[in-house]
Enzyme design. Sequence first.
Site: not given
Length: 295
Positions: A64, A67, A128, A164
């Site tokens: 993550s 991101k 997240s 994801e």
Amino acid sequence: MRYRFIGLLLFVFACPVFAQMDSLRKEIEDDISTKKATIGVGIYDLESGDTLTVSGSKHYPMQSVFKFHLALALLAEVDSQKRNLNDLIPILKKNLHKETLSPLRDKNPNGNYSLTLAELLRYMVSESDNNACDILFKVYGGTKKTEQFIKNLGINDISIKATEYEMHGPFRVQYTNWTTPYAAILLLKKFNDGHIISKSNSDFLLNTMTNSNNPGDRLKAGLPKDAKLAHKTGTSGHEKGMQAALNDIGIVTLPNGNHYAIAVFVSNSLESDAENARIIAAISKLAWKYFSGQR
């Protein structure tokens, strides 16, 4: 003779500085030497420009952490007036996947409403949220376009190939999104210097990363409670007792107002999840002691 004297003075005053950086590197290397994991570290003094890396050119799965990269890409389009933080984005039920981290889905699992771009960015960065991330990938134009945006900044050691949702597939897919510790701190440096997005959007993202629910057992755990940290974590799944990645990157503000960027990637670890977090926290503590003069 005069030039020899000046050269001697430069040598005398420069050596302790390099020795201190070497000692910090040695402390980090000693701390991680017995760990059953591949560990990469990057640290950037954002005022002096000094850097320190440990295994800084190896490829580490981001999870993550990417991101942050996507947020930069979207905010750059806000700067170019292609988008607006108040743009409404549809949240459809079919895009709220199950079996993934998603406070957005948990709050309203039926979907079929809209959120502003600013709200979705906060979900993606602060919480997240994986579904928010994939919705924003579609808004921006996909992983390939995001990777190219970062490469256009002069950062080539980066790969963003899977969403994801796709990373919930075969375990090997988690390795397709990677960066190096040096590339990570270089990106943080460019962000801090205002070379990527405008000050207003930089402030928005910095505040989102500071006032976040990203796990506090990593970089944050190595800092004093009142220290200011803007960060983005990354966490993978496991296969056969091995965790592909546990990461944290961020910018730390020192008591004197100076800053340093730090990135720690723990990969292919046979340690426990808690130990992986402690590895990052210990490195964070060593960096804080060095930069705050508590040595």
